[in-house]
Design an enzyme around this catalytic site. Structure first.
Site, PDB file in Angstrom:
ATOM      1  N   SER A  42      43.203  34.039  38.953  1.00 33.60           N
ATOM      2  CA  SER A  42      43.264  35.364  38.503  1.00 33.60           C
ATOM      3  C   SER A  42      42.049  35.837  37.818  1.00 33.60           C
ATOM      4  CB  SER A  42      44.644  35.393  37.561  1.00 33.60           C
ATOM      5  OG  SER A  42      45.537  34.560  37.950  1.00 33.60           O
TER       6      SER A  42
ATOM      7  N   GLU B 130      38.328  35.333  42.774  1.00 36.24           N
ATOM      8  CA  GLU B 130      38.427  35.990  44.307  1.00 36.24           C
ATOM      9  C   GLU B 130      37.697  37.190  44.380  1.00 36.24           C
ATOM     10  OE1 GLU B 130      38.218  35.564  47.623  1.00 36.24           O
ATOM     11  OE2 GLU B 130      39.556  33.920  46.952  1.00 36.24           O
TER      12      GLU B 130
ATOM     13  N   PHE C 162      30.269  46.795  38.525  1.00 35.54           N
ATOM     14  CA  PHE C 162      28.991  47.287  39.542  1.00 35.54           C
ATOM     15  C   PHE C 162      29.704  48.060  40.650  1.00 35.54           C
ATOM     16  CE2 PHE C 162      24.781  45.314  38.079  1.00 35.54           C
ATOM     17  CZ  PHE C 162      25.303  45.081  36.978  1.00 35.54           C
TER      18      PHE C 162
ATOM     19  N   CYS D 288      42.107  46.110  40.314  1.00 38.52           N
ATOM     20  CA  CYS D 288      41.134  45.295  39.557  1.00 38.52           C
ATOM     21  C   CYS D 288      39.947  46.275  38.975  1.00 38.52           C
ATOM     22  CB  CYS D 288      40.192  44.503  40.570  1.00 38.52           C
ATOM     23  SG  CYS D 288      41.257  42.888  41.088  1.00 38.52           S
TER      24      CYS D 288
END
Length: 481
Positions: A127, A157, A222, A272
């Site tokens: 995670s 990931e 970014f 995310c």
């Protein structure tokens, strides 16, 4: 036989473990989750997530060395390597509310691993977690270990939804962070050997724990920053008559900048970007770095501004009111080739239009009516909790919202169209037929720059494309900030 168990059968755990099982036939891989409906779906012909190529990968290994189970404790106890891929939602109350990650599910998983383990284990953070989470998990495991050794690794990931299988088959890099101790280095090598079945050695990067944890947050920050940068330029392009696509191409040819993530749009979404930036902001604030925190906050502010700007453009163009008007919403997922709606810009755009009393007809080939209605009624950040802990089903009827199964049905008798996901089918619609079936004047608000605006104008549409020179109609009606 090496045994791997992954706790969490979601967008990361499921595809990642399926690829490991395919590439490492001598390793037994079990994905566990307490949500029985999700596990049942992974064991069926209708997988719980849509991802190009995923069906084929799962079917090749399922039942051979890839298994999906709700018997969490049994498979954790038997595993040599335990991946933890559980929800890390943004806290909604208490210390750090609205920014900090809620590690409730992570801590619960760590305590369960300690309770059921009878042999040494490598525990892998999959995670996205705050920096120093590994240290906290390590303490929990160490204080409950009963003579068992646990080595903690961070293996964030970097796959992108819509291209997850291709990303897993051919990753830019695999990042493994561990302790700089003999045990930590041995654990790193063990996990590296798994990935080495198909990933070239030079693409497997090994770092310390904290660098690996921070690298994931930094990478997402970014990428999001690039999107907000080009979206900020899109507003300036509209004001000056420049074309954001031409500007993006011009700066993207600079090898120091590169062309990726320079497509202007209605805004970024996904599980995310916002969550990780908020997390980064909180970490900066906790470490006495308010200037750094404020810098990253601005990325989210620009994203919110872009969504608001889009809604304002729609309303101001249509005589400053959409009350009682049918607006077709084409696309609800946060991007094409996925059914994921987490933090999709479509939610805020739809809520903004509903707030102005529009009637919405929504179409997305990969998103269910239940999911769309749930998203439009759910509170912020609720989406990132396990399904059984989310609010119960929304009211079945919202007279302002209809979800349809065909783009032309959504468009029929609409005053305007909002394209919010860049599905290929929206490029290929018969726009002459679309125009004939709409109220006049007929508006197209292209939030993904997928249509040929000039061709649509020739048909008779009034077209708004993000960051492009404005229609004379739109020039007369500036969007209210």
């Amino acid at each position: 036989m090496v045994k791997i168990c992954c706790i969490g059968a979601g967008y990361v755990g499921g595809p990642t473990m399926a690829v490991i099982a395919l590439k490492c036939p001598e390793i037994e891989v079990v994905v566990v989750d307490i949500a029985a409906p999700r596990i049942n779906a992974w064991n069926s012909d209708q997988l719980p997530i849509y991802e190009p190529g995923l069906d084929d990968v799962v079917k090749q290994s399922r039942g051979r060395n890839l298994f999906f189970s709700t018997d969490v404790e049994k498979h954790v106890a038997e595993a040599d390597i335990v991946f933890v891929s559980v929800n890390t939602p943004t806290k909604t109350q208490g210390l750090g509310a609205g920014k900090a990650a809620d590690l409730t599910y992570w801590e619960s998983a760590a305590r369960m691993i300690a309770d059921v383990s009878k042999s040494d284990k490598i525990v892998v953070e999959k995670s996205t977690v705050p920096v120093k989470t590994a240290e906290a998990i390590e303490r929990i495991l160490t204080h409950n270990r009963k003579g068992i050794n646990f080595d903690i690794l961070s293996n964030p990931e970097f796959l992108a939804e819509g291209t997850a299988i291709a990303d897993l088959f051919n990753p830019d890099r695999v990042l493994i962070g561990g302790r700089e101790t003999p045990g930590g280095q041995k654990a790193i090598k063990t996990l590296k050997d798994v990935y080495a079945h198909w990933v070239p050695d030079e693409r497997i990067l090994c770092t310390n724990l904290w660098s690996a944890e921070l690298s994931k947050l930094a990478a997402n920050a970014f990428l999001a920053q690039r999107i907000s940068s080009v979206n900020a330029m899109s507003a300036l392009c509209e004001a000056t008559g420049a074309d954001v696509s031409q500007v993006s191409h011009a700066i993207g040819t600079d090898s120091r900048i590169g062309p990726k993530f320079l497509n202007a749009s209605v805004g970024f979404g996904g599980s995310c970007f916002q969550k990780d930036i908020l997390n980064l902001v909180y970490i900066c604030e906790c470490n006495g770095l308010p200037e750094v925190a404020n810098y990253w906050k601005q990325v989210i502010k620009v994203n919110d501004y872009q969504k608001n700007r889009f809604v304002n453009r729609v309303v101001s163009s249509m005589f400053n009111t959409v009350s009682g008007k049918k607006i077709a919403i084409l696309g609800f997922a946060f991007k094409k080739d996925t059914g994921d709606t987490r933090e999709t810009p479509a939610i805020d755009v739809c809520k903004g239009l509903l707030g102005d009393k529009a009637n919405l007809s929504i179409y997305d080939s990969q998103v269910t009516e239940e999911q769309i209605l749930k998203d439009l009624t759910m509170r912020k950040f609720d989406w990132d909790h396990p399904a059984h802990l989310q609010p119960s089903s929304p009211p079945t009827s919202n007279k302002q919202v209809s979800v349809v199964s065909d783009a032309y049905e959504a468009i029929k008798d609409a005053h305007g169209i909002c394209i919010l996901t860049e599905w290929d089918e929206f490029r290929k619609l018969d726009y002459q037929k679309v125009y004939e079936n709409m109220q006049k004047p007929a508006f197209v608000f292209d939030g993904r720059n997928v249509v040929d605006a000039n061709k649509l104008r020739e048909i008779g549409f009034i077209v708004y494309s993000i960051g492009k020179p404005l229609d004379s109609w739109l020039k007369d009606m500036p969007a209210v900030a």
